[in-house]
Scaffold this active site. Structure first.
Site, short mmCIF file in Angstrom:
data_model
loop_
_atom_site.label_atom_id
_atom_site.label_comp_id
_atom_site.label_asym_id
_atom_site.label_seq_id
_atom_site.Cartn_x
_atom_site.Cartn_y
_atom_site.Cartn_z
N ASP A 166 0.77 -1.15 -0.11
CA ASP A 166 -0.02 -0.11 0.11
C ASP A 166 0.80 1.41 -0.04
O ASP A 166 0.33 2.00 0.59
CB ASP A 166 -0.96 0.04 1.23
CG ASP A 166 -1.80 -1.25 1.36
OD1 ASP A 166 -2.38 -1.79 0.19
OD2 ASP A 166 -1.57 -1.76 2.39
N LYS A 216 1.99 2.00 -5.12
CA LYS A 216 2.87 1.79 -6.41
C LYS A 216 2.00 1.80 -7.46
O LYS A 216 2.37 2.20 -8.58
CB LYS A 216 3.13 0.22 -6.30
CG LYS A 216 4.10 0.12 -5.10
CD LYS A 216 4.48 -1.58 -4.94
CE LYS A 216 3.19 -2.40 -4.57
NZ LYS A 216 2.89 -2.21 -3.05
N GLY A 257 -4.25 -4.29 -4.23
CA GLY A 257 -5.02 -3.46 -4.59
C GLY A 257 -4.61 -2.14 -5.21
O GLY A 257 -3.98 -1.65 -4.47
N HIS A 258 -4.86 -1.73 -6.18
CA HIS A 258 -3.95 -0.42 -6.77
C HIS A 258 -5.38 0.47 -7.05
O HIS A 258 -6.23 0.31 -7.59
CB HIS A 258 -3.48 -0.82 -8.30
CG HIS A 258 -2.41 -1.57 -8.20
ND1 HIS A 258 -1.31 -1.72 -7.19
CD2 HIS A 258 -1.70 -2.00 -9.15
CE1 HIS A 258 -0.45 -2.21 -7.48
NE2 HIS A 258 -0.48 -2.64 -8.61
N GLN A 313 1.94 -5.90 -2.86
CA GLN A 313 2.53 -6.07 -1.49
C GLN A 313 3.86 -5.23 -1.28
O GLN A 313 4.21 -4.42 -2.00
CB GLN A 313 2.70 -7.22 -0.98
CG GLN A 313 1.16 -8.04 -0.95
CD GLN A 313 0.78 -8.60 -2.26
OE1 GLN A 313 1.49 -9.28 -2.82
NE2 GLN A 313 -0.55 -8.68 -2.64
P1 IMP Z 1 -2.41 -12.82 2.25
O1 IMP Z 1 -1.45 -12.15 0.95
O2 IMP Z 1 -3.75 -12.57 1.64
O3 IMP Z 1 -2.20 -14.54 2.42
O4 IMP Z 1 -2.08 -11.94 3.55
C1 IMP Z 1 -1.13 -12.19 4.18
C2 IMP Z 1 -0.38 -10.89 4.90
O5 IMP Z 1 -0.43 -9.98 3.59
C3 IMP Z 1 -1.65 -10.45 5.61
O6 IMP Z 1 -1.02 -9.54 6.76
C4 IMP Z 1 -2.36 -9.34 4.66
O7 IMP Z 1 -3.13 -8.24 5.56
C5 IMP Z 1 -1.05 -8.77 3.91
N1 IMP Z 1 -1.37 -8.21 2.56
C6 IMP Z 1 -1.62 -8.94 1.28
N2 IMP Z 1 -1.76 -8.26 0.44
C7 IMP Z 1 -1.72 -7.10 0.94
C8 IMP Z 1 -1.50 -5.89 0.13
O8 IMP Z 1 -1.91 -5.56 -0.93
N3 IMP Z 1 -1.46 -4.63 0.74
C9 IMP Z 1 -1.10 -4.74 2.10
N4 IMP Z 1 -1.25 -6.02 2.99
C10 IMP Z 1 -1.25 -7.08 2.20
#
Ligand code: IMP
Length: 436
Positions: free
Chosen positions: A13, A16, A40-41, A226
């Site tokens: 977040d 990017k 999410g963009h 991420q």
């Molecule tokens: P997962 O990727 O859904 O398995 O989540 C694993 C961890 O990564 C969790 O703490 C999520 O909140 C975090 N996470 C996954 N995708 C994002 C993102 O796009 N932005 C921020 N945190 C993320």
């Protein structure tokens, strides 16, 4: 022309999407190389806001080929929904290409992600519950189905019939309910056949597309999702995602070779945020944190969860810059700090009475870390209309310079508002190969 990688230097977040969008005009191809619809963009162009999860943000430009690379896990239902949303707003999606080798997120992966998180009770990772971890598990176990399998429904149905009983047993053992359809081989096979028909024109050997564009000397952009601190191996395990957001991930997941990469642009915010569980040494749980969260609209694009907010932290920043080989930085959301009387920057940790400058190797140590802060005076002026570093308030310049010194890489782009034009361009980006 170069191959550039854009990586998040924090916990995701970092903005990017805006960085990619800002650079998009000069690139021919934008490649997503890991993650899935957990990302999410948000891109703001004039009065239009686009929220994308899977499709690379380059889709908003007609001249760009947006690629979903082999390292991404693809939920076809999300992809098709996103296509439909873009089409309804007049965006042409015909150039989007999805790697034949990308793995599929199927309904049972989503069910398993939810069931595991509920079973973890107090120790939740706080996943986005999009099935990301279970899909990558199946990839590693060589049980997964790939995008290419959408085009061969008959043999895919046979493989599903072998895999699904194991998933049913697992879901049962985890105490899951309401998963019958996710493990019903006929129901899933029907979905696969329909998805295959819809996605057929988009499925391609994307490594070949990348290498041909590179050979034509076009500019390619590899877009990480991420952030470095959520990397499966290098982040704060187990509070991480299941892929490799770091720049190295672009090679395995994007189809570019290490020596073909010229530039790594790290993206960070003027403060830090984190979604989900895990250590966050500089977390703010007071009114200032609340103010930053509200002003910065720190709500997850994918889950709608309020992001945790904190001061910027030099310890993971230095680590992320090293790990990614960052050659330049985009600093986002500086405007969100306007009006805060004093801004803190964590420069090191205190662990068991000792000063620590490096990112701790032990999760237990990290949990005991306390921030050592340097204080900066804030600024009152509105800066959203500033377009040159020299026109920023002196205190803002001081803070930016301190971040730059800590990172050891130039901040070449600075964002002072969500819109594409609300960007300060300090210098053109130094290309790594140009320096040699
Ligand atoms: P997962 O990727 O859904 O398995 O989540 C694993 C961890 O990564 C969790 O703490 C999520 O909140 C975090 N996470 C996954 N995708 C994002 C993102 O796009 N932005 C921020 N945190 C993320």
């Amino acid at each position: 022309m170069p191959a550039s990688v854009i990586v998040g230097l924090q916990w995701g977040d970092e903005g990017k999407g805006k960085t990619t969008d800002f650079l998009a005009e000069q690139v021919s191809t934008v490649v997503r190389y890991q993650g899935g619809d957990n990302a999410g963009h948000t891109i703001v162009i004039g009065d239009d806001t686009f929220k994308l999860h899977l499709v690379p943000s380059g889709v908003l430009y007609g001249h760009i080929t947006p690629i979903i690379g082999p390292g991404v896990v693809v939920n076809p239902a999300t992809l098709i929904r996103e296509f439909d949303g873009l089409i309804s707003r007049g965006i042409d999606i015909s150039k989007v290409r999805v790697s034949h080798a990308a793995h599929l997120i199927l309904p049972h992966h989503v069910a398993l992600d939810k069931a595991r998180e509920s079973a973890l009770a107090g120790d939740k990772v706080g996943t986005t519950q999009r099935g990301i971890g279970p899909a990558y598990e199946d990839r590693a176990a060589r049980l997964g189905l790939r995008v290419e399998d959408l085009l061969d429904p008959a043999s895919t149905a046979a493989r599903l019939a072998r895999v699904l009983p194991e998933k049913r047993a697992l879901l049962d053992a985890l105490g899951a309910t309401d998963y019958a359809e996710a493990v019903d081989a006929d129901a899933v096979a029907a979905l696969i056949a329909a998805w295959g028909e819809r996605l057929r024109p988009h499925i391609a050997d994307t490594n070949d597309l990348v290498q041909r564009a590179y050979a034509r000397k076009e500019h390619l952009l590899f877009e990480g999702a991420q952030g470095a601190m959520l990397d499966l191996d290098h982040g704060s395990y187990p509070f991480v995602t299941s892929s490799h957001p770091i720049a190295g991930g672009a090679t395995t997941g994007g189809g570019i070779a290490p020596l073909q990469i010229d530039e790594v642009m790290g993206v960070m915010k003027a403060y830090a945020t984190r979604v989900g569980s895990g250590p966050f040494v500089t977390e703010l749980t007071d009114a200032i944190g609340e103010r930053i969260a509200v002003t910065g609209h720190e709500v997850g694009t994918t889950t709608g969860r309020r992001r945790r907010v904190g001061w910027n932290d030099a310890v993971p920043l230095r680590y992320a810059v090293e790990l990614n080989g960052v050659s330049s930085i985009m600093l986002n959301k500086l405007d969100v700090l306007s009006g805060i009387p004093e801004i803190l920057l964590c420069v090191a940790y205190e662990i068991d009475g000792k000063r620590v400058d490096r990112w701790p190797t032990s999760s237990a140590e990290l949990a005991r870390a306390k921030a050592i802060y340097e204080k900066f005076s804030g600024w009152d002026q509105e800066i959203t209309n500033v377009r040159a570093m020299a026109d920023l308030p002196e205190n803002a310049r001081r803070y930016v310079t301190a971040l730059e010194e800590i990172a050891g890489a130039p901040i070449v782009l600075l964002s002072v508002g969500p819109e594409r034009t609300q960007t300060i361009e300090r210098a053109w980006r130094p290309l790594r190969h140009a320096k040699r």
